[in-house]
Design a protein around this motif. Sequence first.
Motif, mmCIF file in Angstrom:
data_model
loop_
_atom_site.group_PDB
_atom_site.id
_atom_site.type_symbol
_atom_site.label_atom_id
_atom_site.label_comp_id
_atom_site.label_asym_id
_atom_site.label_seq_id
_atom_site.Cartn_x
_atom_site.Cartn_y
_atom_site.Cartn_z
ATOM 1 N N TYR A 134 36.040 40.351 33.038
ATOM 2 C CA TYR A 134 35.502 39.289 32.175
ATOM 3 C C TYR A 134 36.481 38.123 32.057
ATOM 4 C CZ TYR A 134 31.212 41.660 31.048
ATOM 5 O OH TYR A 134 29.973 42.225 31.167
ATOM 6 N N GLN A 135 37.779 38.438 32.144
ATOM 7 C CA GLN A 135 38.775 37.351 32.141
ATOM 8 C C GLN A 135 38.628 36.510 33.416
ATOM 9 O OE1 GLN A 135 42.525 39.374 31.688
ATOM 10 N NE2 GLN A 135 42.206 39.819 29.532
ATOM 11 N N ALA A 136 38.347 37.195 34.530
ATOM 12 C CA ALA A 136 38.138 36.480 35.801
ATOM 13 C C ALA A 136 36.913 35.571 35.692
ATOM 14 C CB ALA A 136 37.969 37.474 36.941
ATOM 15 N N LYS A 137 35.849 36.076 35.041
ATOM 16 C CA LYS A 137 34.643 35.238 34.847
ATOM 17 C C LYS A 137 34.970 34.032 33.968
ATOM 18 C CE LYS A 137 30.693 38.217 35.710
ATOM 19 N NZ LYS A 137 30.398 37.750 37.067
ATOM 20 N N ALA A 138 35.742 34.297 32.893
ATOM 21 C CA ALA A 138 36.106 33.219 31.963
ATOM 22 C C ALA A 138 36.981 32.176 32.658
ATOM 23 C CB ALA A 138 36.835 33.803 30.759
ATOM 24 N N ALA A 139 37.725 32.617 33.668
ATOM 25 C CA ALA A 139 38.626 31.687 34.378
ATOM 26 C C ALA A 139 37.866 30.850 35.411
ATOM 27 C CB ALA A 139 39.746 32.471 35.061
ATOM 28 N N GLY A 140 36.535 31.004 35.437
ATOM 29 C CA GLY A 140 35.750 30.155 36.336
ATOM 30 C C GLY A 140 35.062 30.900 37.460
ATOM 31 N N ARG A 141 35.084 32.237 37.423
ATOM 32 C CA ARG A 141 34.441 33.080 38.453
ATOM 33 C C ARG A 141 35.095 32.935 39.830
ATOM 34 N NH1 ARG A 141 29.324 31.705 35.490
ATOM 35 N NH2 ARG A 141 28.685 33.679 34.577
ATOM 36 N N ASN A 142 34.643 33.827 40.745
ATOM 37 C CA ASN A 142 35.157 33.852 42.127
ATOM 38 C C ASN A 142 36.688 33.917 42.162
ATOM 39 O OD1 ASN A 142 34.950 33.978 44.876
ATOM 40 N ND2 ASN A 142 34.893 31.763 45.175
#
Length: 354
Positions: A134-142
């Motif tokens: 979810y942190q990766a998604k919050a950081a803008g995905r991909n």
Amino acid sequence: RSIAACQRTKNLGALLFIDLDNFKDLNDTLGHDMGDQLLSQVATRLVGSVREADTVARFGGDEFVVMLEALAPDLQDAATQAETVAEKLLASLNQPFELDGAQHYSTPSIGITLFGDERLTVDELLKRADLAMYQAKAAGRNTQRFFDPDMQAAVNARSNLEADLRQGLARGELLVHYQPVVDHQSQLMGAEALVRWRHPQRGMISPGDFIPLAEQTGLILPLGQYVLQTACEQLQRWGQHEATAHLSISVNVSARQFRQPGFVAEVLQTLKNHHADPRKLKLELTESLLLGDIEDTIARMVQLKSEGVGFALDDFGTGYSSLSYLKRLPLDQVKIDQSFVRDVLTDPNDAAIV
């Protein structure tokens, strides 16, 4: 079982939680059969991007989990290994997918957590990897993120340093300094070429920070070639003056550089290009070279030696050295590691070894 194995072997493992970005949109617009095709292709790519011994699972919906086993025992090294795999998975899933003859793009968000250094339940580990995702998604995905913020910071610092090092090489920020080599009467005999990095923002960066990074990323090859060229230019300049014509230069060569197929030709060509005397060049090898194909190492050394190039074995006594190697390698000099030399005047054992 993997957690128990980690406790036994002291190696670490990693869980990668992978979620496809915007998968619901694909299902809603193109239909579930297209979604199923995509999931099937994603699974194939995930399996193709990891080792035979690693585990790949579909966790549900558009979520996959990859379990990496037998990573390095050191947290930082294991994090680097896990990050490398995550980057490989990202690159693989960023390639277009063929769905019913049309190209479709899908990207993943990847959460990473390491396991094995503390006793945690399977649920807790999955929760950590899920949170990181979810942190990766919050950081803008991909992209990928570690559960541990310190580890993420260290990984970010490493990739920033790698990007800086690439730029630094291109911008000429790396410099060669010469450390004098003297004989027992303090007469100057030559110098050792040492690479230093003057970063525009961070000032001087220690070789202990950037040389291992250069080794891991392959940047050691252009870096090594630059140092060799600079040293040959210096030899040529010294050779023009009577007072300095006798001076030699030692250049450190990494195992990775030495094992490149064209290494011998490259050294001889560099000497020739700069009209430098091969007898004034000494290549310093580390003991890690002795781990590989020893016959190939000897053959390359003999080839260069026949042209006049000298050899030193650096850091002797810390790694794989044995007297049988010394007998077989065409060396001119053995440099005993400073851990033995440092106490040579106070420790009779060190004195005896030296």
